[in-house]
Scaffold this motif. Sequence first.
Motif, PDB file in Angstrom:
ATOM      1  N   UNK A 195       8.805  -5.660  23.497  1.00  0.00           N
ATOM      2  CA  UNK A 195       7.502  -6.728  23.257  1.00  0.00           C
ATOM      3  C   UNK A 195       6.659  -5.988  22.170  1.00  0.00           C
ATOM      4  N   UNK A 196       6.687  -4.745  22.133  1.00  0.00           N
ATOM      5  CA  UNK A 196       5.770  -4.267  20.843  1.00  0.00           C
ATOM      6  C   UNK A 196       6.186  -4.340  19.609  1.00  0.00           C
ATOM      7  N   UNK A 197       7.856  -4.535  19.412  1.00  0.00           N
ATOM      8  CA  UNK A 197       8.437  -4.837  18.211  1.00  0.00           C
ATOM      9  C   UNK A 197       8.266  -6.144  17.487  1.00  0.00           C
ATOM     10  N   UNK A 198       7.921  -7.008  18.440  1.00  0.00           N
ATOM     11  CA  UNK A 198       7.872  -8.588  18.253  1.00  0.00           C
ATOM     12  C   UNK A 198       6.545  -8.750  17.730  1.00  0.00           C
ATOM     13  N   UNK A 199       6.463  -8.810  16.299  1.00  0.00           N
ATOM     14  CA  UNK A 199       5.162  -9.207  15.639  1.00  0.00           C
ATOM     15  C   UNK A 199       4.358 -10.599  15.723  1.00  0.00           C
ATOM     16  N   UNK A 200       5.348 -11.160  16.517  1.00  0.00           N
ATOM     17  CA  UNK A 200       4.416 -12.695  16.867  1.00  0.00           C
ATOM     18  C   UNK A 200       3.813 -12.634  18.224  1.00  0.00           C
ATOM     19  N   UNK A 201       4.339 -11.341  18.799  1.00  0.00           N
ATOM     20  CA  UNK A 201       3.508 -11.102  20.079  1.00  0.00           C
ATOM     21  C   UNK A 201       2.035 -10.539  20.131  1.00  0.00           C
ATOM     22  N   UNK A 202       0.918 -11.008  20.719  1.00  0.00           N
ATOM     23  CA  UNK A 202      -0.208 -10.643  20.285  1.00  0.00           C
ATOM     24  C   UNK A 202      -0.362  -9.164  20.680  1.00  0.00           C
ATOM     25  N   UNK A 203       0.362  -8.770  21.434  1.00  0.00           N
ATOM     26  CA  UNK A 203       0.251  -7.159  22.027  1.00  0.00           C
ATOM     27  C   UNK A 203       0.369  -6.436  20.553  1.00  0.00           C
ATOM     28  N   UNK A 204       1.234  -6.832  19.605  1.00  0.00           N
ATOM     29  CA  UNK A 204       1.512  -6.129  18.618  1.00  0.00           C
ATOM     30  C   UNK A 204       0.375  -5.743  17.781  1.00  0.00           C
ATOM     31  N   UNK A 205      -0.651  -6.623  17.595  1.00  0.00           N
ATOM     32  CA  UNK A 205      -1.897  -6.369  16.927  1.00  0.00           C
ATOM     33  C   UNK A 205      -2.928  -5.366  17.868  1.00  0.00           C
ATOM     34  N   UNK A 206      -2.781  -5.748  18.987  1.00  0.00           N
ATOM     35  CA  UNK A 206      -3.542  -4.651  19.911  1.00  0.00           C
ATOM     36  C   UNK A 206      -3.058  -3.186  19.695  1.00  0.00           C
ATOM     37  N   UNK A 207      -1.741  -3.054  19.718  1.00  0.00           N
ATOM     38  CA  UNK A 207      -1.274  -1.702  19.420  1.00  0.00           C
ATOM     39  C   UNK A 207      -1.437  -1.224  18.315  1.00  0.00           C
ATOM     40  N   UNK A 208      -1.191  -1.961  17.106  1.00  0.00           N
ATOM     41  CA  UNK A 208      -1.381  -1.253  15.693  1.00  0.00           C
ATOM     42  C   UNK A 208      -3.066  -1.229  15.494  1.00  0.00           C
ATOM     43  N   UNK A 209      -3.773  -1.785  16.203  1.00  0.00           N
ATOM     44  CA  UNK A 209      -5.389  -1.615  16.053  1.00  0.00           C
ATOM     45  C   UNK A 209      -5.616  -0.119  16.877  1.00  0.00           C
ATOM     46  N   UNK A 210      -5.043   0.122  18.036  1.00  0.00           N
ATOM     47  CA  UNK A 210      -5.235   1.215  18.810  1.00  0.00           C
ATOM     48  C   UNK A 210      -4.579   2.351  17.816  1.00  0.00           C
ATOM     49  N   UNK A 211      -3.355   2.286  17.215  1.00  0.00           N
ATOM     50  CA  UNK A 211      -2.814   3.365  16.609  1.00  0.00           C
ATOM     51  C   UNK A 211      -3.743   3.559  15.355  1.00  0.00           C
ATOM     52  N   UNK A 212      -4.382   2.495  14.555  1.00  0.00           N
ATOM     53  CA  UNK A 212      -5.219   3.018  13.317  1.00  0.00           C
ATOM     54  C   UNK A 212      -6.169   3.884  13.943  1.00  0.00           C
ATOM     55  N   UNK A 213      -6.888   3.376  15.017  1.00  0.00           N
ATOM     56  CA  UNK A 213      -8.218   4.129  15.375  1.00  0.00           C
ATOM     57  C   UNK A 213      -7.831   5.590  15.950  1.00  0.00           C
ATOM     58  N   UNK A 214      -6.650   5.598  16.388  1.00  0.00           N
ATOM     59  CA  UNK A 214      -6.158   7.043  16.974  1.00  0.00           C
ATOM     60  C   UNK A 214      -6.161   7.734  15.772  1.00  0.00           C
ATOM     61  N   UNK A 215      -5.482   7.354  14.451  1.00  0.00           N
ATOM     62  CA  UNK A 215      -5.500   8.252  13.267  1.00  0.00           C
ATOM     63  C   UNK A 215      -6.788   8.374  12.753  1.00  0.00           C
ATOM     64  N   UNK A 216      -7.610   7.421  12.706  1.00  0.00           N
ATOM     65  CA  UNK A 216      -9.215   7.624  12.064  1.00  0.00           C
ATOM     66  C   UNK A 216      -9.777   8.802  13.263  1.00  0.00           C
ATOM     67  N   UNK A 217      -9.656   8.982  14.372  1.00  0.00           N
ATOM     68  CA  UNK A 217     -10.087   9.856  15.282  1.00  0.00           C
ATOM     69  C   UNK A 217     -11.542  10.044  15.017  1.00  0.00           C
ATOM     70  N   UNK A 218     -12.105  11.150  15.504  1.00  0.00           N
ATOM     71  CA  UNK A 218     -13.560  11.650  15.335  1.00  0.00           C
ATOM     72  C   UNK A 218     -14.519  10.572  16.253  1.00  0.00           C
TER      73      UNK A 218
END
Lengths: 420, 305
Positions: free
Chosen positions: A80-103
């Motif tokens: 599901x997460x590997x499917x870029x057409x799945x809207x979950x994908x956006x939510x997950x990469x968004x989560x990942x970015x803000x994890x990297x930002x931290x703080x």
Amino acid sequence: MTGHADEGEDTDADASADTNTNASANTNANADLVDTLLEHADREPIAFDGLRLEATDDGYTVATPAGERTGLSERDLREALADETDDVSEYVTNWYYWQQVGGEGTARRAFLRWCERAPVEDTPGDESETEGTDEGRSETARTVPDRYEPLTDDGLEREWGQLSITVRLADSDGTSPGDRVYDVRHVEDRKADLADLEIHDRPRDARDLTTADERGRYRPLKTAPTLVSGWAFTGLAGDDLVDTVEFVYPATVANWHREQRGNLDVDHWLETAERQTGIYDVVDELPREAVEWMAEACCVDSQCLRRREWEYEEDDDLSVDGGDGPFPCREPCSLVIAAARKWAILETEEERTWEFELTTSEKNQLEALLDAVADGRVDEIREADVNRGANRYRARYLRAKRVDDEGNLCGVDSSVDSDS
Amino acid sequence: MHAHSQAQALVIVAHGSHLNPDASNPTYAHADTIRDAGAFDEVREAFWKEEPHFREVIRTLESEEIYVVPLFISEGYFTEQVIPRELRLEEWDPERWDSDGTDASQATLEATDVGKRVHYCGPVGTHNAMSDVIVQRAESVTGDSDVGDGFGLAVVGHGTERNANSAKAIEYHADRIRETGRFDEVQALFMDEEPEVDDVTDFFESDDVVVVPLFVADGYHTQEDIPEDMGLTDDYRTGWDVPATVDGTRIWYAGAVGTEALMADVVLERAADAGADVDAAIDEVRERTGGTSTETESERHVTGD
């Protein structure tokens, strides 16, 4: 640093030339992302920007505002997460970015979220609006899909003083899914062709850009509305964006963040003045009405982009408007204190009645000269525009006619008690 | 810079200027050197007359451990009153430095607006390593890394009758360098008190005298007053020769010592003395700014570092 492997990368390069490399790099990066996500979810449930991911006894539950799926095996979830057409994908990469930002809880993170109109994190239960938006308009925070659409296209733009900040999803080699990059320009260069601008990528370069105004004069006040245009920072990582803004408008992000959280520590005029020592010990003697004139002279939008939040003292407001800037001014700055010292000394002088012989037009001309200097318009008055009172020839004529060799207007001696 | 929980930050605090854009150049240059060495998670400049102001710098940092190093020459009004007050180090008292004018190392205090720990260091001007910078300044102005033999050295300070510490800092380094025996003569001179820099040639027998002003930045004093007072030129705007001959003595006038690249090392040494983890950076910065020459090292040894 926050792990942006692409620092200094030219994000404006044509990415399509490299599609194959990018595709395989992205696959690897995606695998890393999913590993990180699952590790995190196995430790504790994730609830972030509308994404919910929970490991239960019956498998994973993943939910977005669009729907919920339960009982997923790790493999189902990876698919599901590997499917870029799945809207979950956006939510997950968004989560990942803000994890990297931290703080969490830092001004840096809050500012980066404000840049893309993400919901304010610090006020749980009140995610409907972000505050302090452009031109004082209240604006609804955007959901992940509402952000991702513009982020993949032209980006989302914010104004910060005379800065225009644009955030986009990174599309260059070596970036992680969801990575953002930030561009900074002068607001006047918003539509300019990048080729016409001087390109920078080191935050400290901003110091040189902010030192002088367009006429080459030193800018001692960083928030004066005299920032020169003609440059651009491109492809900055989030940390570097905040550092760049910090060099252009020092401490504005920190004070803005305090204001957002309702804990801006304002020091009003009187307490700031009374704190001064040495040659500035005298500034607390500036009369109440003179503080009004000072604020009108120095602390309005035409002179400074900070929004004055300090007043004469707590519960004793100045009548002058504090301005509309996005970032607050929490106490009189060092320029105001230095000028206040001069005015405190000048205001100790006794008023006197003077007698000058002037025509009505000459009196009007003195007022026009005062206006032109006070409004910084002296240079706009054309060489031969003798209809303007502040025209240089007109001023020289008035001096020739009305000022004696000692510099006295109409020959009236004022050398006795002047200190100006 | 992304800070983790035990991150450390360096804040270089300096005077700055409302009128002269160059006053902050040395501060920025030394901060950049230290940034590039990567020893601190965050490095900031803060000023009395520029921005960020002392008042608002600590809140811009994410680090929990903050080292504040004043880019000032002596212990006095700014380092003892203005800076601690503006940083909101409410528990501050000059006694915390336990100094007789040149001994301040550091005091650990809380900045009350942010509740963070601040290690408030003594000024760069009184650190032992400053003697090395003065010598390096002499080397760079003469273009001779062995300068000393046949040379006199004048260390020039502002001096003020109002605060004895101002002169102490100058005399301290003059004494230390004199003890190394590297120069034939070493003398502390002042603008506003005796012995005065105006009479520089009266105090030396050497044919060559290097004059190093112990100032943080070049400005009115170092570029106008002192050159004219010493007779290097009648009008500072026309410049002066290096060396310039005055009363038969060749005067090698160096310009403010604070602009010497090796000053970044003194800033780091101050932070290290206060407990900052910067050892690797000190080596790198000394190497990059020319501070690892044998002369300098041996001199540090001789002078008890």
